[in-house]
Motif scaffolding. Structure first.
Motif, mmCIF file in Angstrom:
data_model
loop_
_atom_site.group_PDB
_atom_site.id
_atom_site.type_symbol
_atom_site.label_atom_id
_atom_site.label_comp_id
_atom_site.label_asym_id
_atom_site.label_seq_id
_atom_site.Cartn_x
_atom_site.Cartn_y
_atom_site.Cartn_z
ATOM 1 N N UNK A 177 9.458 2.084 1.637
ATOM 2 C CA UNK A 177 10.674 2.109 1.134
ATOM 3 C C UNK A 177 11.569 0.951 1.320
ATOM 4 N N UNK A 178 11.467 0.387 2.739
ATOM 5 C CA UNK A 178 12.231 -0.407 3.408
ATOM 6 C C UNK A 178 11.974 -1.856 2.425
ATOM 7 N N UNK A 179 10.615 -2.106 2.023
ATOM 8 C CA UNK A 179 10.175 -3.006 1.276
ATOM 9 C C UNK A 179 11.048 -3.007 -0.318
ATOM 10 N N UNK A 180 10.808 -1.724 -0.610
ATOM 11 C CA UNK A 180 11.283 -1.623 -2.178
ATOM 12 C C UNK A 180 10.772 -0.205 -2.496
ATOM 13 N N UNK A 181 11.451 0.605 -3.186
ATOM 14 C CA UNK A 181 11.167 2.051 -3.702
ATOM 15 C C UNK A 181 10.067 1.900 -4.984
ATOM 16 N N UNK A 182 9.186 2.630 -4.831
ATOM 17 C CA UNK A 182 8.112 2.480 -5.748
ATOM 18 C C UNK A 182 8.337 2.563 -7.334
ATOM 19 N N UNK A 183 8.136 1.708 -8.142
ATOM 20 C CA UNK A 183 8.195 1.835 -9.473
ATOM 21 C C UNK A 183 7.638 3.063 -10.053
ATOM 22 N N UNK A 184 8.050 3.697 -11.199
ATOM 23 C CA UNK A 184 7.779 4.913 -11.458
ATOM 24 C C UNK A 184 6.349 5.348 -11.825
ATOM 25 N N UNK A 185 5.726 6.116 -10.857
ATOM 26 C CA UNK A 185 4.257 6.316 -10.868
ATOM 27 C C UNK A 185 3.387 5.225 -10.774
ATOM 28 N N UNK A 186 3.745 4.424 -9.996
ATOM 29 C CA UNK A 186 3.011 3.389 -9.482
ATOM 30 C C UNK A 186 2.195 3.697 -8.245
ATOM 31 N N UNK A 187 1.137 3.118 -7.844
ATOM 32 C CA UNK A 187 0.363 3.692 -6.598
ATOM 33 C C UNK A 187 1.200 3.328 -5.414
ATOM 34 N N UNK A 188 1.270 4.396 -4.607
ATOM 35 C CA UNK A 188 2.115 4.656 -3.353
ATOM 36 C C UNK A 188 1.309 3.927 -2.093
ATOM 37 N N UNK A 189 1.688 2.922 -1.428
ATOM 38 C CA UNK A 189 0.868 2.196 -0.333
ATOM 39 C C UNK A 189 0.980 3.444 0.935
ATOM 40 N N UNK A 190 1.873 4.267 0.901
ATOM 41 C CA UNK A 190 2.108 4.966 2.154
ATOM 42 C C UNK A 190 0.854 5.604 2.688
ATOM 43 N N UNK A 191 0.196 6.472 1.937
ATOM 44 C CA UNK A 191 -0.914 7.194 2.507
ATOM 45 C C UNK A 191 -2.047 6.353 3.172
ATOM 46 N N UNK A 192 -2.191 4.864 2.741
ATOM 47 C CA UNK A 192 -2.992 3.946 3.516
ATOM 48 C C UNK A 192 -2.451 3.547 4.539
ATOM 49 N N UNK A 193 -1.094 3.481 4.420
ATOM 50 C CA UNK A 193 -0.502 2.884 5.623
ATOM 51 C C UNK A 193 -0.490 3.588 6.960
ATOM 52 N N UNK A 194 -0.708 5.056 6.681
ATOM 53 C CA UNK A 194 -0.674 5.983 7.597
ATOM 54 C C UNK A 194 -2.159 5.667 8.641
ATOM 55 N N UNK A 195 -3.222 4.717 8.186
ATOM 56 C CA UNK A 195 -4.036 4.600 9.081
ATOM 57 C C UNK A 195 -4.292 3.010 9.163
ATOM 58 N N UNK A 196 -3.927 1.967 8.073
ATOM 59 C CA UNK A 196 -4.324 0.729 8.314
ATOM 60 C C UNK A 196 -2.866 0.233 9.372
ATOM 61 N N UNK A 197 -1.611 0.851 8.998
ATOM 62 C CA UNK A 197 -0.451 0.087 10.073
ATOM 63 C C UNK A 197 -0.719 0.313 11.396
ATOM 64 N N UNK A 198 -1.083 1.580 11.895
ATOM 65 C CA UNK A 198 -1.204 1.641 13.363
ATOM 66 C C UNK A 198 -2.535 1.064 13.864
ATOM 67 N N UNK A 199 -3.666 0.584 12.799
ATOM 68 C CA UNK A 199 -4.834 0.079 13.349
ATOM 69 C C UNK A 199 -4.393 -1.372 13.383
ATOM 70 N N UNK A 200 -3.920 -2.045 12.458
ATOM 71 C CA UNK A 200 -3.403 -3.496 12.498
ATOM 72 C C UNK A 200 -2.708 -3.728 13.720
ATOM 73 N N UNK A 201 -1.595 -2.843 14.031
ATOM 74 C CA UNK A 201 -0.716 -2.975 15.314
ATOM 75 C C UNK A 201 -1.690 -2.898 16.453
ATOM 76 N N UNK A 202 -2.717 -1.960 16.259
ATOM 77 C CA UNK A 202 -3.493 -1.782 17.785
ATOM 78 C C UNK A 202 -4.438 -3.020 17.996
ATOM 79 N N UNK A 203 -4.681 -3.686 16.837
ATOM 80 C CA UNK A 203 -5.572 -4.820 16.921
ATOM 81 C C UNK A 203 -4.769 -6.133 17.993
ATOM 82 N N UNK A 204 -3.392 -6.035 17.694
ATOM 83 C CA UNK A 204 -2.604 -6.983 18.583
ATOM 84 C C UNK A 204 -2.272 -6.346 19.614
ATOM 85 N N UNK A 205 -2.225 -5.103 19.846
ATOM 86 C CA UNK A 205 -1.654 -4.354 21.226
ATOM 87 C C UNK A 205 -2.811 -3.860 21.925
#
Length: 833
Positions: free
Chosen positions: A384-412
């Protein structure tokens, strides 16, 4: 689909509220927090609305509550939070609250005023008593006959007059006594001397005990003054000067007996006033106890009541003015709860006519509602900090639950640093219900606390990638035996003692039988930490890993766009947009991933010297050439690469012109009485599968249908041209952008190694017999620098880069984020405290 995958279906509805039960119905809806009300009177001034009188009454009560709260704080009491959330009061209950609060406020004003008056009177009596006591020392009677003569007054506490002259001057000497602020004594004494030309004798002495200053409320030590003078004119001047300096002047009896009687009388009055003041303080404490007990509940009730009337001001009356009509945005699955809340509100108000809700068709884009819990809220806030989803478009949040900490961990990736981060987040998770953690005032701390589950996953993933990199505080750990054998190399080589003495670095040849016994079971072999080409090996591994993960991540983002096209019934976009996008991405960069894996499989240590360069092959692929010095990876590589480049280039015109030409052809085609399923607007009701507010051609750019009567072909073409250029150039730049995974991973590892080398290794190597003592501050410095630099600064850097990769490289493939949140009318408990 679940609400986390895409926003819930939201419809526009009308509430028909009977006037007598409207208040109770809105109160019930506010307790449940289901609806977002729309203002049906946007052009009506707030001062001209129907319930402005009730709102003003609530504001008057809030002013009374503010006075009561100030009195509590002035008494050193802090009103606690409301133990439970009370419901909004009914009309009679509101009147009772108003009467009781005003009565308590009036009692507080009277008791406070009486207490202040008693304190002022008691202060004056005590000051008068001290003035008389100090005056006795200056004007005491002469000693009896036969007593030894007393020397002349050499101090302020001795009598100012010679006792032998007292009887002769008793009728001529007058006195002015009182108290003065200590800061004004010097100026007061100087002005007295100049104005009275020395026809007076002034004595100043500090009061034995400090007393309160009525002007400032501070406790100060007042100064008592005793002025003796001759003549009535001098006395008038002294009194005027005393008034100018705000001195408290007290009458001074002339005779010793009168002064003694006055002192005794003052003692009695002080005792009586002390008893009365103590009883007043007790009564005030009782009133404050009542206020502290009732005020939190009253504040919540009145604020809820005010919120209800503000919502009622947004409603409109029907023609008969017996029914209020409200328009609301409502989640479709909550319509049953809304009807139940209206029924409950009508029952509580005693109305015989039930209120009801009715859906209304509209072409306006509904708000976005994505329900979250304490685990998913942190990831949803990132999106939501990037922008609130348009009505009923695909929400990236459930995929970010895995991809975000994993991409962070690659650098850390570091086991030690990830474990520290994991333990810190685990502590916040275990004690998340603690009020001390939740009610902090530090904004940075609250940010960490709200993202505790995100930090927990980032730490856990960093531990995993740390095992892959085999790094724990920059040091490799030998969990399994190394797959490289130095002894076998020494036995099969001509290493002599002289050779070993002159060569500090030795080379292990994996082609020698027995030197390399297969891959390490998990992660990087620890022997690489001793190799001189350690960085060359890790750089090649991490760079290729970053490219592979980046292309997979971008390809997954393009695939998610399919769900938008299917859901919004835009099936032509599957052929005219999704297909050329995937062809362009896979023909160029998917082929690069294929080359990386093919080279890893095809070439081994035996023929590694003749292995061709993938980078040169990739450059030659765009130039339609071949390099004789760079051998092909497989037969027929050059024709395959030419075909892939042609396919990628051919997909660009399709992506550029496909959708605009399709829209243009549809606009020019004659309208048929029975339209196809793609052109047909959605049916009303829940059977249609989508909201009545959406159309089948609901586009990403704001929810407006491209099937509108007047389409601007130039605007459509321009929009598609921008999208095509952005996608094609973005595939190149975004792939290069994923190399930040390699760069930051390398930077983190090198910073960890530098910190270990410059701090901890010096503590181990340069120590002698005092090693144990010196190692304590060395380890403390290492720990502080690790937390400050590697955990906080490097962690924040990796977090921001992971955020950028999700916002720019991943989400722009399918996510627009041009919506707005559904803000339901709800009585949130946190807002009342």
């Amino acid at each position: 689909m679940g609400s986390l995958f895409r926003s819930e279906e939201v419809c526009l509805a009308q509430l028909f509220l009977q006037s007598a039960s409207a208040y109770s119905c809105i109160s019930e809806l506010g307790e449940r927090g289901l609806l977002e009300f729309r203002d049906l009177n946007p052009k009506v001034s707030p001062f001209q609305r129907r319930f402005v009188g009730e709102v003003r009454r609530c504001e008057e009560m809030e002013k009374t509550f503010t006075f009561l709260q100030q009195e509590l704080r002035g008494a050193g009491r802090v009103p606690g939070p409301c133990p439970e959330s009370p419901r909004a009061p009914a009309a009679r209950e509101a009147l009772r609250v108003q009467e009781q609060s005003e009565q308590l406020a009036q009692e507080l004003r009277e008791v406070t005023r009486n207490r202040a008056s008693l304190r002022g009177r008691l202060r004056d009596l005590r000051q008068y008593l001290h003035v008389l006591r100090e005056g006795q020392r200056f004007t005491s009677l002469p000693a009896p006959l036969g007593s030894p003569p007393r020397p002349r007054a050499l101090s302020e506490r001795e009598p100012i007059l010679d006792p032998s002259l007292h009887q002769h001057l008793e009728r001529k000497i007058n006195f002015v006594t009182g108290v003065i602020h200590p800061w004004r004594v010097t100026a007061f004494e100087r002005l007295l001397w100049r104005a009275c030309r020395g026809y007076l004798v002034a004595s100043f002495v500090e009061m034995p005990e400090p007393m309160e200053d009525p002007a400032s409320g501070e406790s100060i030590t007042w100064v008592i003054f005793l002025i003796s003078y001759w003549g009535e004119q001098i006395g008038q001047k002294i009194r005027k000067i005393s008034d100018c300096f705000h001195c408290q002047v007290y009458p001074y009896p002339e005779s010793e007996a009168s002064r003694t009687d006055t002192i005794n009388g003052l003692h009695g009055q002080i005792q009586d006033l002390s008893v009365v003041l103590e009883e007043t303080e007790q009564y005030l404490a009782q009133v404050l106890d009542k206020v502290a007990l009732a005020l939190p509940t009253w504040r919540v009730q009145v604020q809820k009541m005010k919120a209800i009337y503000l919502v009622l001001n947004q409603c409109s009356f029907d023609v008969t003015e017996k029914c209020l009509i409200a328009e609301v945005w409502c989640p479709v699955q909550d319509l049953t709860q809304v009807q139940d809340a209206l029924r409950q509100g009508s029952y509580q108000s005693g109305s015989s006519v039930e209120c009801f809700v009715q859906r209304v068709p509209t072409s306006e884009r509904p708000p976005t509602l994505i329900r979250t819990n304490k685990f998913t809220a942190g990831f949803q806030s990132i999106v939501d900090a990037y922008g609130v989803a348009s009505y009923q478009e695909v929400n990236p949040a459930p995929y970010a639950i895995i991809t975000f900490p994993f991409i962070f961990a690659i650098m850390f990736g570091d086991v030690g640093h990830g474990l520290l981060m994991f333990l810190f987040a685990l502590w916040m998770v275990l004690y998340e219900d603690s009020p001390r953690l939740r009610q902090g005032t530090n904004e940075i701390w609250l940010t960490f606390f709200e993202g505790r589950y995100l930090i927990l996953l980032m730490g856990a993933f960093s531990i995993y990638t740390g095992f892959i990199y085999n790094e724990c505080f920059s040091k490799a750990t030998a969990i399994f035996p190394s797959a490289w054998s130095v002894a076998t190399m020494a036995n099969h080589s001509s290493w002599s003692s002289a050779y070993l003495a002159t060569h500090p670095s030795l080379t292990l040849d994996p082609n020698v039988t027995g030197v390399f016994r297969g891959p390490y079971p998990f992660g990087i072999d620890p022997i690489w930490s001793l190799a001189t080409n350690h960085l060359n090996f890790l750089n090649s591994f991490k760079m290729k890993m970053s490219v592979v993960l980046g292309i997979v991540h971008m390809g997954f983002g393009v695939v998610l766009g399919v769900f938008n096209h299917v859901h919004f019934q835009q099936r032509h976009r599957l052929v005219l947009e999704f297909l050329p996008e995937m062809i362009f991405l896979l023909a160029l960069f998917g082929y690069l991933v294929f080359l990386i894996f093919y080279k890893w499989i095809k070439f081994s240590a035996a023929d590694s010297l003749v292995a061709p360069s993938i980078l040169i092959h990739f450059i030659d692929m765009f130039l339609f050439t071949s390099n004789a010095e760079n051998l092909p990876l497989y037969p027929g590589q050059v024709p395959v690469q030419m075909v892939l480049v042609v396919l990628a280039l051919a997909s660009v015109p399709v992506l550029l012109l496909g959708t605009p030409l399709y829209q243009w052809c549809r606009q020019r085609a004659p309208r048929m009485p029975v339209s196809t399923g793609e052109e047909e607007p959605l049916l009303e009701g829940q059977e249609a599968g989508n909201s009545v507010n959406a159309t089948k051609e609901d586009v990403e750019s704001g929810g407006h249908s491209p099937d509108a009567e007047h389409l601007d072909f130039a605007e459509i073409f321009m929009h598609q041209a921008i999208h095509t250029i952005e996608y094609c150039l973005g595939c190149v730049s975004n792939t290069a952008s994923y190399l930040r995974l390699w760069a930051l991973s390398l930077a983190h590892a090198q910073l960890s190694e530098v910190l270990w080398t410059m701090v901890m290794r010096n503590g181990f190597v340069r120590l002698s017999y005092v090693g144990g003592v010196v190692l304590v501050p060395v380890f403390a410095a290492f720990a502080v620098l690790t937390v400050a630099i590697l955990l906080v600064m490097e962690g924040l850097s990796a977090f921001l880069h992971a955020l950028r990769l999700h916002w720019v490289e991943f989400q722009n493939k399918f996510y627009v984020g041009a919506g707005y949140k559904l803000c339901p009318f709800a009585f949130a408990p946190d807002t009342w405290e």
